[in-house]
Design a protein around this motif. Structure first.
Motif, PDB file in Angstrom:
ATOM      1  N   GLU A 144     -31.789 -90.349  -0.373  1.00 49.26           N
ATOM      2  CA  GLU A 144     -31.116 -89.371   0.463  1.00 49.26           C
ATOM      3  C   GLU A 144     -29.705 -89.133  -0.056  1.00 49.26           C
ATOM      4  O   GLU A 144     -29.054 -90.053  -0.579  1.00 49.26           O
ATOM      5  CB  GLU A 144     -31.061 -89.850   1.917  1.00 49.26           C
ATOM      6  CG  GLU A 144     -32.442 -90.023   2.554  1.00 49.26           C
ATOM      7  CD  GLU A 144     -32.349 -90.504   3.991  1.00 49.26           C
ATOM      8  OE1 GLU A 144     -31.253 -90.935   4.402  1.00 49.26           O
ATOM      9  OE2 GLU A 144     -33.378 -90.461   4.692  1.00 49.26           O
ATOM     10  N   VAL A 145     -29.224 -87.916   0.110  1.00 45.80           N
ATOM     11  CA  VAL A 145     -27.879 -87.567  -0.329  1.00 45.80           C
ATOM     12  C   VAL A 145     -26.858 -88.230   0.590  1.00 45.80           C
ATOM     13  O   VAL A 145     -26.952 -88.128   1.821  1.00 45.80           O
ATOM     14  CB  VAL A 145     -27.675 -86.041  -0.331  1.00 45.80           C
ATOM     15  CG1 VAL A 145     -26.239 -85.687  -0.720  1.00 45.80           C
ATOM     16  CG2 VAL A 145     -28.673 -85.367  -1.270  1.00 45.80           C
ATOM     17  N   ILE A 146     -25.890 -88.917  -0.007  1.00 43.57           N
ATOM     18  CA  ILE A 146     -24.850 -89.580   0.797  1.00 43.57           C
ATOM     19  C   ILE A 146     -23.465 -89.014   0.486  1.00 43.57           C
ATOM     20  O   ILE A 146     -22.478 -89.397   1.125  1.00 43.57           O
ATOM     21  CB  ILE A 146     -24.845 -91.102   0.566  1.00 43.57           C
ATOM     22  CG1 ILE A 146     -24.627 -91.436  -0.911  1.00 43.57           C
ATOM     23  CG2 ILE A 146     -26.131 -91.716   1.081  1.00 43.57           C
ATOM     24  CD1 ILE A 146     -24.429 -92.919  -1.183  1.00 43.57           C
ATOM     25  N   GLY A 147     -23.391 -88.109  -0.467  1.00 45.19           N
ATOM     26  CA  GLY A 147     -22.095 -87.531  -0.788  1.00 45.19           C
ATOM     27  C   GLY A 147     -22.164 -86.670  -2.030  1.00 45.19           C
ATOM     28  O   GLY A 147     -23.192 -86.591  -2.710  1.00 45.19           O
ATOM     29  N   LYS A 183     -20.103 -81.033 -10.664  1.00 42.97           N
ATOM     30  CA  LYS A 183     -20.428 -81.649  -9.384  1.00 42.97           C
ATOM     31  C   LYS A 183     -21.619 -82.596  -9.531  1.00 42.97           C
ATOM     32  O   LYS A 183     -22.621 -82.260 -10.154  1.00 42.97           O
ATOM     33  CB  LYS A 183     -20.742 -80.583  -8.335  1.00 42.97           C
ATOM     34  CG  LYS A 183     -19.522 -79.810  -7.853  1.00 42.97           C
ATOM     35  CD  LYS A 183     -19.908 -78.849  -6.741  1.00 42.97           C
ATOM     36  CE  LYS A 183     -18.684 -78.101  -6.225  1.00 42.97           C
ATOM     37  NZ  LYS A 183     -19.038 -77.165  -5.130  1.00 42.97           N
ATOM     38  N   TYR A 184     -21.469 -83.755  -8.944  1.00 41.59           N
ATOM     39  CA  TYR A 184     -22.541 -84.744  -8.914  1.00 41.59           C
ATOM     40  C   TYR A 184     -22.879 -85.069  -7.466  1.00 41.59           C
ATOM     41  O   TYR A 184     -22.006 -85.100  -6.602  1.00 41.59           O
ATOM     42  CB  TYR A 184     -22.123 -86.042  -9.619  1.00 41.59           C
ATOM     43  CG  TYR A 184     -22.139 -85.967 -11.124  1.00 41.59           C
ATOM     44  CD1 TYR A 184     -23.251 -86.380 -11.850  1.00 41.59           C
ATOM     45  CD2 TYR A 184     -21.038 -85.482 -11.826  1.00 41.59           C
ATOM     46  CE1 TYR A 184     -23.262 -86.320 -13.234  1.00 41.59           C
ATOM     47  CE2 TYR A 184     -21.041 -85.414 -13.205  1.00 41.59           C
ATOM     48  CZ  TYR A 184     -22.156 -85.838 -13.904  1.00 41.59           C
ATOM     49  OH  TYR A 184     -22.175 -85.767 -15.278  1.00 41.59           O
ATOM     50  N   MET A 185     -24.150 -85.305  -7.231  1.00 40.39           N
ATOM     51  CA  MET A 185     -24.604 -85.765  -5.927  1.00 40.39           C
ATOM     52  C   MET A 185     -24.781 -87.278  -5.980  1.00 40.39           C
ATOM     53  O   MET A 185     -25.299 -87.811  -6.962  1.00 40.39           O
ATOM     54  CB  MET A 185     -25.932 -85.105  -5.553  1.00 40.39           C
ATOM     55  CG  MET A 185     -25.848 -83.599  -5.397  1.00 40.39           C
ATOM     56  SD  MET A 185     -27.477 -82.828  -5.128  1.00 40.39           S
ATOM     57  CE  MET A 185     -27.915 -83.535  -3.553  1.00 40.39           C
ATOM     58  N   ARG A 186     -24.341 -87.943  -4.924  1.00 38.51           N
ATOM     59  CA  ARG A 186     -24.585 -89.367  -4.780  1.00 38.51           C
ATOM     60  C   ARG A 186     -25.772 -89.537  -3.848  1.00 38.51           C
ATOM     61  O   ARG A 186     -25.820 -88.940  -2.770  1.00 38.51           O
ATOM     62  CB  ARG A 186     -23.354 -90.064  -4.194  1.00 38.51           C
ATOM     63  CG  ARG A 186     -22.129 -90.013  -5.078  1.00 38.51           C
ATOM     64  CD  ARG A 186     -22.217 -90.956  -6.241  1.00 38.51           C
ATOM     65  NE  ARG A 186     -22.384 -92.348  -5.840  1.00 38.51           N
ATOM     66  CZ  ARG A 186     -22.502 -93.367  -6.712  1.00 38.51           C
ATOM     67  NH1 ARG A 186     -22.491 -93.135  -8.005  1.00 38.51           N
ATOM     68  NH2 ARG A 186     -22.641 -94.596  -6.278  1.00 38.51           N
ATOM     69  N   MET A 187     -26.731 -90.342  -4.267  1.00 35.34           N
ATOM     70  CA  MET A 187     -27.925 -90.569  -3.466  1.00 35.34           C
ATOM     71  C   MET A 187     -28.144 -92.067  -3.314  1.00 35.34           C
ATOM     72  O   MET A 187     -27.700 -92.863  -4.145  1.00 35.34           O
ATOM     73  CB  MET A 187     -29.146 -89.904  -4.107  1.00 35.34           C
ATOM     74  CG  MET A 187     -28.965 -88.416  -4.388  1.00 35.34           C
ATOM     75  SD  MET A 187     -30.449 -87.608  -5.073  1.00 35.34           S
ATOM     76  CE  MET A 187     -31.457 -87.442  -3.583  1.00 35.34           C
TER      77      MET A 187
END
Length: 210
Positions: A144-147, A183-187
């Motif tokens: 899940e995406v957390i940031g 941009k990077y997504m943290r999961m």
């Protein structure tokens, strides 16, 4: 020998001879992923690459095989926090084996070993916002995406930054004091959430402790 077995893949310890097989991998055609192409390395460089992946207390690497025993990728967990029981996941596949479900299958198989065999509690990852294929894969595996954050791109010498024919791709990046960034997504996936999903996963796994 194997720590986890999926429907399409098998996960095991990474060996030095695996690096020799990786020299025969294909290449990405999308310039956004050129930095994932496995470089040509001489014998000494292969030795060093292998040591960099396996010779550290806070890092572990594993080979991904297909059902024919061919090494089609590897995955690593880095920045391992042994007390907190968490780490960050990374995975690389032979470009010739993309879009065949190997990545999803391998991650699902590995997660069982990670949470049950290694007794870890949380696994995280970061993925470029433009890497939609990888994001879909991680979502299928329960992450899940957390940031979200802007971070320096992994390859600061990427051809997309200076080749005019990649002008349309350059809008994905911004110039910062740290270099070219995107941009990077943290999961993340926690053990308790994984256990709620385990019965719905299609991959059958087996595991053993190292």
């Amino acid at each position: 020998m194997w720590i986890a077995i999926g429907e399409k893949t098998r996960i095991r310890k990474l060996f030095r001879e695996d690096v020799d097989q990786m020299q025969n991998w294909g290449s990405h055609r999308d310039p956004l992923f050129f930095h994932y192409n496995f470089p040509y390395l001489d014998t000494n460089e292969r030795d060093e690459w292998y040591r960099s992946k396996t010779g550290k207390f806070r890092k572990k690497s594993f080979a991904i095989e297909n059902t024919r025993g061919e090494v089609i990728g590897f995955l690593s967990i880095r920045d391992i926090q042994w007390i907190k029981r968490e780490s960050e996941l990374g995975i690389v596949l032979n470009p010739d084996c993309m879009n065949e479900g190997y990545g999803t299958d391998a991650i699902k198989a590995f997660l069982y070993y990670y949470f049950q065999g290694m007794k870890m509690k949380t696994i995280t990852l970061r993925v470029a916002h433009f890497n939609e294929r990888a994001i879909r894969c991680y979502c299928k595996c329960g992450f899940e995406v957390i940031g979200e954050e802007e971070m320096a791109f992994e390859d600061q010498r990427a051809e997309i930054f200076y080749n005019p024919k990649y002008h349309d791709l350059q809008k994905l990046f911004t110039r910062t004091k740290q270099g070219m960034a995107t941009k990077y997504m943290r999961m993340a996936l926690k053990k308790e959430n994984y256990e709620h999903r385990i019965n719905s996963l299609s991959t059958k796994t087996v595991w053993k402790c190292e």
